[in-house]
Each structure stands twice: as C-alpha cells, then as structure tokens.
Design a protein around this motif. Structure first.
Motif, short mmCIF file in Angstrom:
data_model
loop_
_atom_site.label_atom_id
_atom_site.label_comp_id
_atom_site.label_asym_id
_atom_site.label_seq_id
_atom_site.Cartn_x
_atom_site.Cartn_y
_atom_site.Cartn_z
N LEU A 22 -8.56 5.42 -73.30
CA LEU A 22 -8.83 4.69 -74.55
C LEU A 22 -9.60 3.40 -74.28
CD1 LEU A 22 -6.38 4.18 -77.49
CD2 LEU A 22 -7.62 2.24 -76.59
N LEU A 23 -9.20 2.67 -73.23
CA LEU A 23 -9.89 1.41 -72.92
C LEU A 23 -11.33 1.67 -72.48
CD1 LEU A 23 -7.06 -0.55 -71.07
CD2 LEU A 23 -7.61 -0.50 -73.51
N ALA A 24 -11.51 2.72 -71.66
CA ALA A 24 -12.88 3.07 -71.28
C ALA A 24 -13.72 3.44 -72.49
CB ALA A 24 -12.86 4.22 -70.27
N GLY A 25 -13.09 4.12 -73.46
CA GLY A 25 -13.79 4.48 -74.69
C GLY A 25 -14.20 3.25 -75.49
N CYS A 26 -13.37 2.20 -75.46
CA CYS A 26 -13.74 0.96 -76.14
C CYS A 26 -15.03 0.39 -75.56
CB CYS A 26 -12.62 -0.07 -76.01
SG CYS A 26 -11.15 0.28 -77.00
N VAL A 27 -15.15 0.40 -74.24
CA VAL A 27 -16.37 -0.10 -73.60
C VAL A 27 -17.55 0.77 -73.99
CG1 VAL A 27 -17.48 -0.59 -71.40
CG2 VAL A 27 -15.04 -1.05 -71.68
N ARG A 28 -17.37 2.08 -73.92
CA ARG A 28 -18.46 3.01 -74.23
C ARG A 28 -18.94 2.84 -75.67
NH1 ARG A 28 -15.65 7.71 -74.00
NH2 ARG A 28 -15.29 7.49 -76.25
N ASP A 29 -18.00 2.65 -76.58
CA ASP A 29 -18.34 2.62 -78.01
C ASP A 29 -18.53 1.22 -78.56
OD1 ASP A 29 -18.04 5.39 -77.94
OD2 ASP A 29 -15.94 5.31 -78.55
N HIS A 30 -18.47 0.20 -77.71
CA HIS A 30 -18.64 -1.20 -78.11
C HIS A 30 -17.58 -1.63 -79.11
CE1 HIS A 30 -22.45 -0.84 -76.03
NE2 HIS A 30 -22.80 0.14 -76.83
N THR A 31 -16.36 -1.12 -78.94
CA THR A 31 -15.24 -1.55 -79.76
C THR A 31 -14.66 -2.84 -79.18
OG1 THR A 31 -14.68 0.75 -80.31
CG2 THR A 31 -12.96 -0.91 -80.63
N PRO A 32 -14.58 -3.91 -79.94
CA PRO A 32 -14.04 -5.15 -79.39
C PRO A 32 -12.65 -4.95 -78.79
CG PRO A 32 -15.10 -5.58 -81.48
CD PRO A 32 -15.07 -4.08 -81.32
N LEU A 33 -12.47 -5.47 -77.59
CA LEU A 33 -11.24 -5.25 -76.82
C LEU A 33 -10.85 -6.54 -76.12
CD1 LEU A 33 -9.09 -3.51 -75.26
CD2 LEU A 33 -10.93 -3.00 -73.61
N LEU A 34 -9.56 -6.85 -76.18
CA LEU A 34 -8.98 -7.94 -75.40
C LEU A 34 -7.84 -7.34 -74.59
CD1 LEU A 34 -8.69 -10.89 -74.57
CD2 LEU A 34 -7.28 -11.26 -76.62
N ALA A 35 -7.98 -7.33 -73.25
CA ALA A 35 -7.01 -6.72 -72.35
C ALA A 35 -6.35 -7.81 -71.51
CB ALA A 35 -7.69 -5.68 -71.46
N ILE A 36 -5.02 -7.81 -71.46
CA ILE A 36 -4.25 -8.90 -70.87
C ILE A 36 -3.38 -8.38 -69.74
CG2 ILE A 36 -2.43 -10.59 -71.33
CD1 ILE A 36 -3.54 -10.78 -74.20
N CYS A 37 -3.46 -9.01 -68.57
CA CYS A 37 -2.65 -8.72 -67.38
C CYS A 37 -2.72 -7.23 -67.03
CB CYS A 37 -1.23 -9.22 -67.55
SG CYS A 37 -0.39 -9.40 -65.93
N LEU A 38 -1.65 -6.47 -67.21
CA LEU A 38 -1.75 -5.04 -66.93
C LEU A 38 -2.90 -4.42 -67.72
CD1 LEU A 38 -0.72 -2.33 -65.74
CD2 LEU A 38 0.83 -2.19 -67.72
#
Length: 251
Positions: free
Chosen positions: A75-91
């Motif tokens: 899912l996180l890789a898909g956010c990068v691919r699709d330019h979905t804004p993402l904020l990922a913290i620690c883990l």
C-alpha cells in the motif's frame, strides 16, 4: 472548511495517532483509523485523499509473525507510485523504505530513546513541509531498527549523528520520519515502562511526567504546523516539492 478523508494505519497497539490525530482533526481532516493486523486494509484508496502510517514494535520485515506487513508495504509503495500524499512515522518510515528499495536493519549503534534533536539537511530549507521547521527540532525517539540505506530517488531532509536517515521524501508527496511526532507524554511513559532496557539508554530524567509534559509543549510548537502543512498538501493547497532526483523509486 472542507473535510479531507485520511486513512490512518496503526500497525502497533501502543502507537495510536495521539496528538497528531488531534492536530489533523482540528485542521479539518476526517480520520479513518485502521489496524492492519485486526481490520485488514481497504481494497483501494479511492475514498481517501491521503495516508498516514504510524509506528509499532515489530520490524519492517517481521512477516513471519505479522504477515499483513507485506500488504502494508504494498500500500505504501502504491502511494508513491500514484502520488498519494503520505506521512510515514517510525515503523511506517521503515516500511516505506523497505517497500521502495531501501534497507532497514537492526541499528548497529543500539536504540535511540528519549527526546532528542535532529538536524535539518540542506534540502529541508526548500521543502514545502520542512522549510518552516527549525534547524534542530526536538523529536521523540524510541526505536531499535534503523533505515541504513535510503530508497533510490529518496531525498534526505533530516539527520542525526547516530542514524543519519531521520527524514526523507520520495517524489513530491511521500514523506517519512524515523522519529515520533504523534506522541503524548502518557504514550512515551508506557513505552518506557514496557521497554526498560531501551529507556535506560536515554538521558537521566527523560522519562518523568514533568519532563515529558515540558518537551511535548516544544514538540507541538514545531509539529502541529507541520501536520497542518501536510494536510494542505493533501488538499492541493500547498504545491508539492520539485524533486531533484530523477530516478523512480523501486515499487
């Protein structure tokens, strides 16, 4: 104020959205909290404008114990691919790094614990989210694993002497911070009680109610506006960064 729907992933029971959730809600976000190991993940992100991924006590590659981690990485890789804004913290930051070609390992210098400083790197001064962050902001650290290699195309935004990859950006929409900005004093005290060996590595007096209350006042001054800028990015009210790296991350 227009409501913006955010998917909030909580991998670990002990790391809820905390004050970050309050700040985003105060700014008009509608938070949909999902615990991947219990609730599963949505089939797609069409109903969301952005994603937040929090921390947890497991490792980024702990698939044997937590097989759902593979779905979170996808899912996180898909956010990068699709330019979905993402904020990922620690883990969450470690999962993003692992999902996009970086490396996450047990920290060779041992755990980081306590209220510590990170240093903004050169690119941070022109970044839409980090530009207004002080040069050396306070953060909460409580981790044993570390991002030892950034993903291809990632741009470093903050570092520390012990572990240099403290914050990075992938493209113009995906942000990751190795440290915590979401905590309450009560959350940090719970971590310290549950992991006394890690807590013992912090400066004396770090894990007291008074010290943590004072520290979280400073943290709010920096990271509430940061959270508000992230929401502005999600809404399209803040222009994304113009990235200098031209290589696409591995997804």
């Amino acid at each position: 104020m227009t409501t913006t729907r955010l998917l909030v992933l909580q991998p670990g029971e002990g790391d809820p959205p905390g004050r970050l959730g309050d700040w985003l809600a105060d700014a008009g976000a509608d938070l949909h909290l999902v615990r991947p190991g219990i609730d599963g993940l949505p089939d797609d992100l069409k109903q969301y404008q952005g994603v937040v991924c929090l921390g947890g006590g497991m490792s980024a590659w702990d698939d044997d114990k937590h097989p759902w981690l593979a779905d979170v990485r996808a899912l996180l890789a898909g956010c990068v691919r699709d330019h979905t804004p993402l904020l990922a913290i620690c883990l969450g930051a470690q999962l993003l790094a692992a999902a996009t070609g970086g490396r996450v390992e047990k920290g060779a210098e041992g755990p980081e614990a306590g209220v510590l400083l990170v240093a903004k790197r050169d690119l941070g001064w022109s970044d839409p989210l980090f530009a207004e962050v002080p040069m050396t902001p306070d953060v909460v650290q409580f981790h044993s694993d570390a991002i030892t290699l950034l993903p291809p195309g990632a741009e470093l935004l903050a570092a520390s002497p012990k572990y240099p990859n403290q914050a990075f950006r992938l493209g113009g929409h995906a942000y990751a911070v190795q440290f915590h900005i979401e905590t309450t004093p009560e959350m940090v005290l719970d971590w310290a009680r549950s992991h006394p060996d890690t807590a013992a590595l912090a400066r004396p007096g770090t894990f007291t109610e008074e010290a943590l209350a004072e520290a979280h006042e400073r943290l709010e001054e920096t990271w509430r506006p940061f959270a508000e800028r992230f929401l502005a990015l999600v809404r399209g009210e803040l222009e994304p960064a113009v990235t200098s790296a031209r290589r696409l991350p591995v997804v």
